[in-house]
Design a protein around this motif. Structure first.
Motif, short mmCIF file in Angstrom:
data_model
loop_
_atom_site.label_atom_id
_atom_site.label_comp_id
_atom_site.label_asym_id
_atom_site.label_seq_id
_atom_site.Cartn_x
_atom_site.Cartn_y
_atom_site.Cartn_z
N ILE A 214 -32.83 13.06 4.32
CA ILE A 214 -34.15 12.42 4.42
C ILE A 214 -34.90 12.98 5.63
O ILE A 214 -36.08 13.31 5.54
N ALA B 202 -37.78 8.07 2.99
CA ALA B 202 -37.16 7.10 3.90
C ALA B 202 -37.37 5.68 3.39
O ALA B 202 -38.16 5.43 2.47
N PHE C 33 -28.92 10.40 4.80
CA PHE C 33 -29.81 10.10 5.93
C PHE C 33 -30.28 11.41 6.55
O PHE C 33 -31.47 11.58 6.86
N THR D 294 -34.13 2.71 7.52
CA THR D 294 -33.31 3.64 6.76
C THR D 294 -31.83 3.51 7.15
O THR D 294 -30.94 3.53 6.29
N SER E 231 -40.61 12.48 8.29
CA SER E 231 -40.08 11.50 7.32
C SER E 231 -40.12 10.07 7.85
O SER E 231 -40.08 9.11 7.08
N PHE E 232 -40.13 9.95 9.18
CA PHE E 232 -40.06 8.62 9.79
C PHE E 232 -41.37 8.24 10.49
O PHE E 232 -41.39 7.38 11.36
N ASN F 56 -38.93 2.86 11.30
CA ASN F 56 -38.59 3.57 10.07
C ASN F 56 -37.16 4.10 10.10
O ASN F 56 -36.44 4.08 9.09
#
Lengths: 253, 253
Positions: free
Chosen positions: B228, B237, B225, B211, B163-164, B207
């Motif tokens: 995500i 994100a 969070f 977020t 996700s990041f 990232n």
């Protein structure tokens, strides 16, 4: 119908932060970029009138400020918040107005100063720094901070600072009262020199720092630092420390 | 008489500080100025041979480093001290070699990394900063640091950080182990995010910070969070935080 409006003249006080790297100091000049000029231009644009800023005093080319103070008189209907926001949107990003406040019409940023606080940053380690190199003087040889602090004991209180005065300064006399002075050692090996006085002569902080560093290097004893002050002779003191380590932190009224 | 000299190939480890403002990141590129290139050029000048630097990893355009690590193999008679001094005199002042040490010939700055520490600086106050604006992300609206710290609890330990992750990253998998993560509030209202992991995906810290700031602004809850992170979906994100707040602090071996 007459659409002209007449506003009362108001007095505003600004607190200003700037990175002096790309400027020829505070004071307006004919051909060079200065902080005063940038702010006056932005104010004139906003108020559609010619505005003159009174700074608390000059800072020299390359010197930074966290808390320079200036005031200006202007017939305007704009609120403090609108002036603050407008100036910050017009100014380059190395000048920031931190506060804008309407003050008594008698207030004058230069005449009413009670004291000023300056800080001077020294990086004292084996290699220069890349990050923040614009904000500190790099001194490679290890400084004796205890000796430097001992030298400082000579400058508390009221003295004639002629030995630490730059040439060509406009001033009526060279006596200044030092309210506090200290040297702080940071964990990363950097040193912060802090000084508060009722006023400063031109180059005074940088000349004190240049001479203090020679004490730290063992070239001058702390007692000799006192002798230099008493001699009232600029030729006895050391070279002026570079501009980029110096910060005007606060002006008190 | 034959004046050619033959030197044993030696392996040197460098610790490097740089201000990334004026560079297109660490990695050598055909047409853009990069840190790796500047140091390789200086090394080649000094040793009169072609030298290739192995960095601990790339840093992106605009990212800074206090402790990037690289190694290079070179047949040279020059001492560690001479290489350190020579490089610092040849390099521009926004790149500084802090340490040069001869190491075992097996040492490789990228393959042998145990963990890395990154810091990310956020200025959170009413107005931007002029001094140090190159070194922090300015966020005007007040951030809820407690909520941000609470969100952080989700990332400790081993997770898939898809996700990041930035797109186009070269990597075999997207699992990374977070050894520590913290958010420190400074007195002046700035925030420092500190993170240590066994490795980082491209744009991963920026990232996470982007977020986290949305958590601090109340746009995302700390629980969201966590969701995500678990979604393994970059689109969930927030936007990537800007490069100039990020510092590679240390590489551990």
């Amino acid at each position: 119908m007459n659409s002209d409006k007449f506003y009362m003249i108001k007095n505003f006080k600004l607190i200003i932060e700037y990175d002096g790297t790309d400027y020829h100091g505070w004071q307006r000049q004919r051909n060079d970029r200065t902080i005063q000029q940038e702010i006056e231009q932005a104010l004139s644009t906003m108020t559609a009138s010619r505005v003159t800023l009174n700074g608390s005093g000059r800072t020299d080319a390359g010197v930074h400020a966290f808390g320079q103070v200036a005031n200006f008189l202007c017939p305007t209907d704009l609120s403090e918040a609108v002036i603050l926001k407008g100036l910050n949107s017009l100014l380059p990003d190395d000048i920031v107005i931190k506060d804008c406040r309407r003050v008594d019409e008698e207030f004058h940023a230069r005449y009413d100063v009670k004291s000023k606080i300056y800080h001077y940053q020294i990086i004292n380690r084996n290699v220069p720094s890349a990050i923040g190199r614009q904000y500190a003087w790099f001194v490679k040889r290890k400084l004796n901070a205890a000796a430097m602090r001992s030298a400082l004991s000579h400058i508390f209180g009221s003295h004639d600072f002629k030995s630490f005065e730059g040439t060509g300064s406009p001033r009526s006399h060279t006596n200044r009262n030092i309210i506090s002075a200290d040297l702080i050692e940071q964990e990363d090996g950097s040193l912060t020199f802090k000084i508060e006085a009722d006023g400063f002569l031109r180059y005074m902080v940088r000349n004190i720092v240049g001479t203090l560093v020679d004490v730290g290097l063992g070239k001058i004893t702390p007692a000799q630092f006192g002798d230099i002050l008493e001699s009232k002779n600029r030729k006895k003191a050391s070279a002026t420390a570079p501009a980029h380590g110096l910060f005007l932190m606060e002006v008190k009224y």
